[in-house]
Design an enzyme around this catalytic site. Structure first.
Site, mmCIF file in Angstrom:
data_model
loop_
_atom_site.group_PDB
_atom_site.id
_atom_site.type_symbol
_atom_site.label_atom_id
_atom_site.label_comp_id
_atom_site.label_asym_id
_atom_site.label_seq_id
_atom_site.Cartn_x
_atom_site.Cartn_y
_atom_site.Cartn_z
ATOM 1 N N MET A 144 0.840 -1.252 0.009
ATOM 2 C CA MET A 144 0.105 0.083 -0.008
ATOM 3 C C MET A 144 1.009 1.176 -0.209
ATOM 4 O O MET A 144 0.510 2.313 0.436
ATOM 5 C CB MET A 144 -0.980 -0.025 1.220
ATOM 6 C CG MET A 144 -1.863 -1.240 1.112
ATOM 7 S SD MET A 144 -3.629 -0.845 2.001
ATOM 8 C CE MET A 144 -2.870 -0.881 3.657
ATOM 9 N N GLY A 145 2.085 1.036 -0.599
ATOM 10 C CA GLY A 145 3.037 2.205 -0.423
ATOM 11 C C GLY A 145 3.633 2.944 0.779
ATOM 12 O O GLY A 145 3.744 1.934 1.674
ATOM 13 N N HIS A 186 9.767 -3.533 2.910
ATOM 14 C CA HIS A 186 9.077 -3.754 1.642
ATOM 15 C C HIS A 186 10.083 -3.879 0.499
ATOM 16 O O HIS A 186 10.125 -4.843 -0.186
ATOM 17 C CB HIS A 186 8.395 -2.385 0.988
ATOM 18 C CG HIS A 186 7.066 -2.194 1.721
ATOM 19 N ND1 HIS A 186 6.794 -0.874 2.602
ATOM 20 C CD2 HIS A 186 5.792 -2.799 1.976
ATOM 21 C CE1 HIS A 186 5.626 -0.944 3.134
ATOM 22 N NE2 HIS A 186 5.031 -1.922 2.579
ATOM 23 N N GLY A 245 4.941 -9.936 4.020
ATOM 24 C CA GLY A 245 5.712 -9.978 5.486
ATOM 25 C C GLY A 245 5.183 -10.802 6.610
ATOM 26 O O GLY A 245 3.755 -10.774 6.657
ATOM 27 N N GLN A 253 -2.617 -12.116 7.962
ATOM 28 C CA GLN A 253 -2.993 -11.868 6.678
ATOM 29 C C GLN A 253 -2.346 -13.224 5.757
ATOM 30 O O GLN A 253 -3.149 -13.491 4.809
ATOM 31 C CB GLN A 253 -2.498 -10.398 6.336
ATOM 32 C CG GLN A 253 -2.517 -9.969 4.664
ATOM 33 C CD GLN A 253 -2.147 -8.893 4.776
ATOM 34 O OE1 GLN A 253 -3.008 -7.734 4.567
ATOM 35 N NE2 GLN A 253 -0.756 -8.393 4.166
ATOM 36 N N SER A 261 4.429 1.010 7.407
ATOM 37 C CA SER A 261 3.904 2.336 6.958
ATOM 38 C C SER A 261 3.368 3.196 8.081
ATOM 39 O O SER A 261 3.696 4.520 8.026
ATOM 40 C CB SER A 261 3.041 2.102 5.779
ATOM 41 O OG SER A 261 3.617 1.189 4.888
HETATM 42 O O1 PAF Z 1 -0.235 -5.778 3.804
HETATM 43 C C1 PAF Z 1 -0.547 -4.782 3.025
HETATM 44 O O2 PAF Z 1 -0.005 -3.849 2.667
HETATM 45 C C2 PAF Z 1 -2.179 -5.267 2.458
HETATM 46 O O3 PAF Z 1 -2.825 -5.455 3.250
HETATM 47 C C3 PAF Z 1 -1.988 -5.549 0.975
HETATM 48 C C4 PAF Z 1 -1.507 -6.958 1.229
HETATM 49 C C5 PAF Z 1 -1.127 -4.920 -0.002
HETATM 50 C C6 PAF Z 1 -3.501 -5.536 0.327
HETATM 51 O O4 PAF Z 1 -4.156 -4.339 0.124
#
Ligand code: PAF
Length: 292
Positions: free
Chosen positions: A40-41, A47, A159, A165, A198
């Site tokens: 998500m930047g 990252h 990660g 997740q 982030s």
């Molecule tokens: O972990 C993240 O940054 C977000 O949940 C992802 C996997 C990019 C989905 O939007």
């Protein structure tokens, strides 16, 4: 497609899926692999480590930057989520000139219908983040599935900070028979051991330093768990935050690593993991540690 020149590096940036899919068709061969890093930047070292791993292990690497609205249950959190595309592009150019960036608009992903699909993750979604952020994992499942369909990666890198997740994405891939290998990668930490996120961007300097307490308490809890019960370990963590007026504990859970179900006793052959969510002002930080 947009080819951006930065420090003599050319980066391929796509804002729309049609052009990206067409481009990927031209570079994919029968045996070539595509690594994918969804983000998500507001990129940090964690990252960049995922991207480096993808670059090492694949012929092509695609990174997505998309702040996905459907996974936010809190509109203020969505509005305040850091958006730093120019800076992110600079960091990626410094890392490699081989990264293909997909930075779609909400319209490109959701086509006028910004809602989540409903998933059954066999109960993995009901604990911790799922419990405190209703609808969050349906949003994550929706965007990750869509990105997998667009990019059709061979390997996708996530990660372990967002361990729940990671398990949910693996479950989604298994249930939908998606031909992608999901790779979990170790947590990157700041010098004071705060898990890189982030959201750390939103902490002021003092908060960022003091947030070291989260991992300190997690490692102490791990030590205690070796000789004491889950209940005593949880009590230790809850008491540690009770007298702290800067950090508010949302949850501390000890769970079976494969089912993510909270435990009340230990068995020899199981792997356990602790999960924590803490508020510093209105900024929510999460972390996790393996207890075995
Ligand atoms: O972990 C993240 O940054 C977000 O949940 C992802 C996997 C990019 C989905 O939007």
């Amino acid at each position: 497609m947009f080819a951006l020149n930065f420090n003599n590096t050319t980066m391929h940036i796509f804002y729309g899926k049609v052009a990206l899919i067409a481009y990927l068709k031209t570079i994919k061969t029968e045996n070539s692999s595509v690594g994918f890093v969804p983000t998500m930047g507001a990129l940090h070292q964690g990252h960049l480590a995922l991207m480096q791993r993808s670059l090492n292990e694949n012929d092509n690497t695609v990174v997505s930057i998309f702040v996905n609205p459907t996974q936010f249950n809190n509109q203020e959190d969505l509005a305040k989520y850091p958006r730093t595309l120019d800076e992110d592009v600079r960091k990626m150019c410094d890392l490699s000139d081989e990264i293909i960036l997909y930075a779609p608009t909400v319209e490109d992903i959701y086509e006028g219908h910004t809602v989540s699909q409903s998933f059954d993750f066999d109960g993995l979604e009901n604990q911790m983040e799922g419990k405190f952020r209703p609808g969050h994992f349906n949003g994550v499942g929706t965007i990750v599935k869509r990105l997998f369909e667009i990019i059709t990666p061979t390997n996708a890198y996530f990660g372990e900070k967002d361990f729940q997740q990671l398990q949910i994405v693996k479950k989604m891939v298994e249930k939908n028979h998606l031909p992608v290998n999901v790779v979990g990668c170790p947590i990157f930490r700041e010098p004071n051991q705060l898990a890189m996120s982030s959201r750390n961007e939103r902490l002021n300097n003092d908060e960022r330093q003091e947030a070291a307490i989260i991992y300190k308490i997690l490692t102490e809890a791990k030590e205690i768990f070796q000789t004491k019960s889950p209940e005593e370990t949880i009590e230790f963590v809850e008491n540690s935050f009770k007298n702290n007026d800067k950090f508010e504990l949302e949850y501390f859970v000890i769970a079976d690593e494969s089912t993510l179900l909270p435990i009340d006793h230990k068995s020899k052959d199981k792997n356990y993991r602790a999960f924590i969510a803490v508020f510093v002002n209105s900024i929510r930080l999460i972390d996790t540690i393996s207890l075995n």
